[in-house]
Structures are given as C-alpha cells and as structure tokens.
Design a protein around this motif. Structure first.
Motif, mmCIF file in Angstrom:
data_model
loop_
_atom_site.group_PDB
_atom_site.id
_atom_site.type_symbol
_atom_site.label_atom_id
_atom_site.label_comp_id
_atom_site.label_asym_id
_atom_site.label_seq_id
_atom_site.Cartn_x
_atom_site.Cartn_y
_atom_site.Cartn_z
ATOM 1 N N VAL A 155 42.357 -31.070 2.482
ATOM 2 C CA VAL A 155 41.157 -32.829 2.152
ATOM 3 C C VAL A 155 41.621 -33.209 3.938
ATOM 4 C CG1 VAL A 155 41.340 -34.346 1.214
ATOM 5 C CG2 VAL A 155 41.483 -31.956 0.067
ATOM 6 N N HIS A 156 43.301 -33.089 4.497
ATOM 7 C CA HIS A 156 43.224 -33.846 5.354
ATOM 8 C C HIS A 156 42.578 -33.523 6.808
ATOM 9 C CE1 HIS A 156 45.765 -30.183 5.937
ATOM 10 N NE2 HIS A 156 45.749 -30.736 7.835
ATOM 11 N N ASP A 157 41.705 -31.628 6.660
ATOM 12 C CA ASP A 157 41.050 -31.753 7.823
ATOM 13 C C ASP A 157 39.542 -32.086 7.235
ATOM 14 O OD1 ASP A 157 43.268 -30.445 9.350
ATOM 15 O OD2 ASP A 157 43.140 -29.337 7.967
ATOM 16 N N MET A 158 39.029 -33.261 6.575
ATOM 17 C CA MET A 158 37.622 -32.640 6.177
ATOM 18 C C MET A 158 37.294 -33.755 6.640
ATOM 19 S SD MET A 158 37.346 -31.731 1.953
ATOM 20 C CE MET A 158 37.772 -29.936 1.441
ATOM 21 N N ALA A 159 35.649 -33.963 7.550
ATOM 22 C CA ALA A 159 35.380 -34.839 8.017
ATOM 23 C C ALA A 159 35.427 -35.979 6.586
ATOM 24 C CB ALA A 159 34.228 -34.846 9.077
ATOM 25 N N ARG A 160 34.462 -35.524 5.723
ATOM 26 C CA ARG A 160 33.616 -36.009 4.276
ATOM 27 C C ARG A 160 34.954 -36.067 3.114
ATOM 28 N NH1 ARG A 160 29.614 -35.659 8.240
ATOM 29 N NH2 ARG A 160 28.582 -37.361 8.711
ATOM 30 N N PRO A 161 35.839 -36.512 2.899
ATOM 31 C CA PRO A 161 36.826 -35.785 1.957
ATOM 32 C C PRO A 161 36.333 -36.432 0.340
ATOM 33 C CG PRO A 161 37.710 -37.384 2.953
ATOM 34 C CD PRO A 161 36.765 -37.349 4.018
ATOM 35 N N VAL A 162 35.849 -37.908 0.286
ATOM 36 C CA VAL A 162 35.628 -38.294 -0.535
ATOM 37 C C VAL A 162 34.973 -37.587 -1.016
ATOM 38 C CG1 VAL A 162 34.512 -40.158 -1.333
ATOM 39 C CG2 VAL A 162 36.183 -40.769 0.249
ATOM 40 N N GLU A 163 33.407 -37.139 -0.499
ATOM 41 C CA GLU A 163 32.240 -36.204 -1.223
ATOM 42 C C GLU A 163 32.359 -35.669 -1.131
ATOM 43 O OE1 GLU A 163 32.448 -38.456 1.495
ATOM 44 O OE2 GLU A 163 30.476 -39.141 2.494
ATOM 45 N N VAL A 164 33.310 -34.277 -0.626
ATOM 46 C CA VAL A 164 33.647 -33.567 -1.182
ATOM 47 C C VAL A 164 34.503 -33.350 -2.879
ATOM 48 C CG1 VAL A 164 35.471 -31.317 -0.400
ATOM 49 C CG2 VAL A 164 33.908 -32.268 1.658
ATOM 50 N N LEU A 165 35.603 -34.081 -2.627
ATOM 51 C CA LEU A 165 36.218 -34.148 -3.699
ATOM 52 C C LEU A 165 35.461 -34.993 -4.635
ATOM 53 C CD1 LEU A 165 39.536 -36.129 -2.406
ATOM 54 C CD2 LEU A 165 39.529 -33.992 -3.199
ATOM 55 N N ALA A 166 34.077 -35.558 -4.955
ATOM 56 C CA ALA A 166 33.505 -35.650 -5.393
ATOM 57 C C ALA A 166 32.402 -34.551 -6.586
ATOM 58 C CB ALA A 166 32.153 -37.260 -5.472
ATOM 59 N N ALA A 167 32.265 -33.757 -5.038
ATOM 60 C CA ALA A 167 31.768 -32.922 -5.697
ATOM 61 C C ALA A 167 32.197 -31.879 -6.403
ATOM 62 C CB ALA A 167 30.664 -31.376 -4.324
ATOM 63 N N GLY A 201 34.447 -40.204 17.605
ATOM 64 C CA GLY A 201 33.565 -38.646 17.080
ATOM 65 C C GLY A 201 35.000 -38.045 16.683
ATOM 66 N N GLY A 202 34.765 -36.776 17.452
ATOM 67 C CA GLY A 202 36.081 -36.454 17.472
ATOM 68 C C GLY A 202 36.102 -34.412 17.593
ATOM 69 N N VAL A 203 36.806 -33.714 17.688
ATOM 70 C CA VAL A 203 36.285 -32.239 18.294
ATOM 71 C C VAL A 203 36.415 -31.561 16.698
ATOM 72 C CG1 VAL A 203 37.594 -30.430 19.809
ATOM 73 C CG2 VAL A 203 37.833 -32.992 20.388
ATOM 74 N N SER A 204 35.277 -30.703 17.192
ATOM 75 C CA SER A 204 34.993 -30.112 15.792
ATOM 76 C C SER A 204 36.101 -28.851 15.478
ATOM 77 C CB SER A 204 33.848 -29.509 15.639
ATOM 78 O OG SER A 204 33.706 -28.473 16.420
ATOM 79 N N TRP A 205 36.218 -28.614 14.770
ATOM 80 C CA TRP A 205 37.203 -26.938 14.334
ATOM 81 C C TRP A 205 36.411 -25.518 14.640
ATOM 82 C CZ3 TRP A 205 41.957 -25.950 12.455
ATOM 83 C CH2 TRP A 205 41.773 -24.409 12.232
ATOM 84 N N ALA A 206 34.787 -25.679 14.921
ATOM 85 C CA ALA A 206 34.251 -24.803 16.129
ATOM 86 C C ALA A 206 34.705 -24.892 17.031
ATOM 87 C CB ALA A 206 33.228 -24.422 15.773
ATOM 88 N N GLU A 207 34.866 -25.711 17.306
ATOM 89 C CA GLU A 207 35.207 -26.001 19.051
ATOM 90 C C GLU A 207 36.603 -25.774 19.386
ATOM 91 O OE1 GLU A 207 33.310 -29.522 20.276
ATOM 92 O OE2 GLU A 207 34.012 -30.427 19.034
ATOM 93 N N LEU A 208 37.901 -25.763 18.756
ATOM 94 C CA LEU A 208 38.856 -25.045 18.843
ATOM 95 C C LEU A 208 39.481 -24.128 18.906
ATOM 96 C CD1 LEU A 208 40.655 -27.498 16.343
ATOM 97 C CD2 LEU A 208 41.135 -27.822 19.364
ATOM 98 N N GLY A 209 38.340 -23.103 18.038
ATOM 99 C CA GLY A 209 38.006 -21.646 18.352
ATOM 100 C C GLY A 209 39.059 -20.881 17.864
ATOM 101 N N ASP A 210 39.210 -19.370 18.051
ATOM 102 C CA ASP A 210 40.230 -18.399 17.322
ATOM 103 C C ASP A 210 41.190 -18.981 17.544
ATOM 104 O OD1 ASP A 210 37.523 -16.801 16.893
ATOM 105 O OD2 ASP A 210 38.204 -15.093 18.352
#
Length: 304
Positions: free
Chosen positions: A265-277, A143-152
């Motif tokens: 892009v380096h922060d994305m959990a699913r970069p391949v899907e994002v680049l395809a979109a 898993g990981g620590v989400s951007w939202a959890e890192l906070g302000d």
C-alpha cells in the motif's frame, strides 16, 4: 557501548559538533560503498561461491568465470569490512591469500529461505542509485519514478527479501487469528492477493489453504511472469492464478471471501482508490487484511 552522535544529541537535546557530524556522514558514505561492494558480490556469484567453500582470488575467479584482478580487490575489501575472514595469508602473496565466509554471514547473505536473509537488499539500493537523475527531475517538477523504471534489480530484490517471511511465517500468523482462519478455510473460498509481486505470498496462501483459490494481482508484468513460474515450481498453479491489473479494477474479478495487501500500500500511487476497490470486491461477511511497514505512529525528530 558508546552512544552514537545522533543518540547523544537526542539525549542531551544539543546538536552534534562539526566533527561528530562529519563522522556520521563519513560512516554513512562508507556504508554505501560497502553496500555496492556486496551488490557486486551477489550479482557476480562471489557470495554464493564463498558460502560453499573458501577460495583464493584465482579460485574464486575460476569458479565464477570472472576477472582475477578485481576478485583480489573485492576480497580484500570484504575482509577489511569484516564480512570475510583470512584463513591463509598465502605468505603475503595477494593471489595466494585464502578467504572464507563465516556461517552467520553466509546465512544473511546467501540463504534465500532464512528470515535473516538480506543478500538481495543491495540490489534495491542499486536500482534507486541508477535513477537519481530522474529523481532529481521529479523533485524539481513533480511526478515520480515508476516501478517499471526501477527495473529488474528492484523487483528481484523486493521479491527475494519478502520470500522468507511468506514461506515460513505467513501461515502461522494467519492460523493464530481464528476469525481469519474460519474465512480462509471455507470450502471453495476465493482469496485476492493485491500487489503480489513475484507471487510468494500467493503461493504461501495456496499452500496453507488448499481448498481455496487465490488470485494474485499486480501492475508489473515481469513480476506476474515470475509469479506464474514460481507457482508452477511450487506445484500450486492449479489453485493460484495471476493477472496483470491495477488494484482499482479488483472488483472486475470478484467477489472474494478475503483480500490481502502485503507490503504494497505504501508503494501505490492511488492507495485510496485501491482500498475502495478492495472494499467493493470483498463479500460483506468477508475480510480484508493490510500488512505494511512498521513505523512510528507520529513524526519525531530525531527518530529511529
């Protein structure tokens, strides 16, 4: 200048001695403490206050409505680090000693429009430090620590550190590439800015290409709220719009003449899907520009 232990090790291909390694680790730990001290100074307004005028601990505490005793400790530490200078020793009285910030330090620590600005960097370190227990769990179980959890602290730090380059360098960089300019200058061009954060890249694109409309996309709702406010303040809200959305859904908002992904892009959990979109959302004659971290092409140890 003498080579560092890691440089000597790389040059000679021999490991550092125990003493050299201990020195390396201690230096890193002291740097961490200095970073956290700068975090306190940035958040309490002490850095900004000292950039405006020299101060004694009492004056600094009064200007910023903070505690005098801790101002004494913090000012002394910053002077020892070399971040501040003592301009009046106050006859040895700690409360009367006056401290000043050199203009070069003031630029780096407080000028939020300078390309040398790093004053918000300690916020990112504080954001990460606060989540070390969750990171331990992720290392054990996945898993990981989400951007939202890192906070302000994290979102404000990233936005502030990226802002100067977007404000002063993005437009000239794009203008230097004719194949990009010809697309962005089309009347009514539609531009997507993926991972826009607080919107500084979107705002810069809107300012540089007033005949275009720019859509900033980010998964972080507080960042999008900040982006809307920043666009209003920059007077580009009529052509810069923001939505809370995952990059994978970009095609729902297309088609676009151009799409950009700055420092994300380096922060994305699913970069391949994002680049395809992104590929699907941009017209066949359009363009996609990815700007990300400059790192070594291949693994090397020791590295820089």
């Amino acid at each position: 200048m003498a080579a560092s232990p890691s440089e000597r090790s790389e040059q000679s291909n021999t490991p550092p001695s125990a003493e050299e390694f201990a020195d390396k680790l201690l230096t890193a730990a002291l740097g961490t403490m200095e970073t956290f001290n700068l975090y306190l100074g940035e958040r309490l307004g002490w850095l900004d206050a000292l950039a405006e005028a020299a101060a004694t601990p009492t004056e600094l505490a009064e200007r910023t409505r903070t505690n005098t005793r801790y101002a004494v400790e913090w000012l002394e530490a910053q002077a020892v680090y070399g971040n501040l200078t003592v301009v009046d020793n106050g006859a040895g009285d700690r409360l009367q000693r006056r401290y000043a910030m050199h203009p070069s330090a003031a630029e780096v620590l407080t000028d939020r429009h300078s390309l040398n600005y790093l004053g918000a960097l300690p916020q990112m370190m504080a954001a990460a430090g606060a989540q070390l227990e969750k990171l331990l769990a992720a290392y054990r179980d996945g898993g990981g620590v989400s951007w939202a959890e890192l906070g302000d602290n994290a979102r404000n730090s990233q936005a502030a550190l990226n802002r100067p380059w977007f404000e002063s360098a993005l437009a000239p960089a794009l203008a230097s590439a004719p194949e990009i300019e010809v697309v962005l200058q089309r009347p009514g061009a539609r531009i997507a800015d993926i991972g826009c954060g607080a919107g500084w890249s979107t705002i810069a694109l809107s300012a540089a290409y007033p005949s275009a409309t720019v859509l900033g996309v980010d998964v972080d709702e507080p960042s999008i709220q900040a982006a809307n406010a920043n666009a209003e303040a920059a007077d580009v809200a009529d052509r810069a719009r923001f939505v809370v959305a995952a990059g994978q859904t970009l095609s729902d908002h297309g088609p676009f003449d151009a799409a950009f992904a700055f420092e994300c892009v380096h922060d994305m959990a699913r970069p391949v899907e994002v680049l395809a979109a992104i590929h699907e959302a941009v017209r066949s004659e359009g363009l996609v520009v990815i700007m990300d971290e400059a790192v070594a092409d291949e693994f090397r140890a020791p590295g820089d």
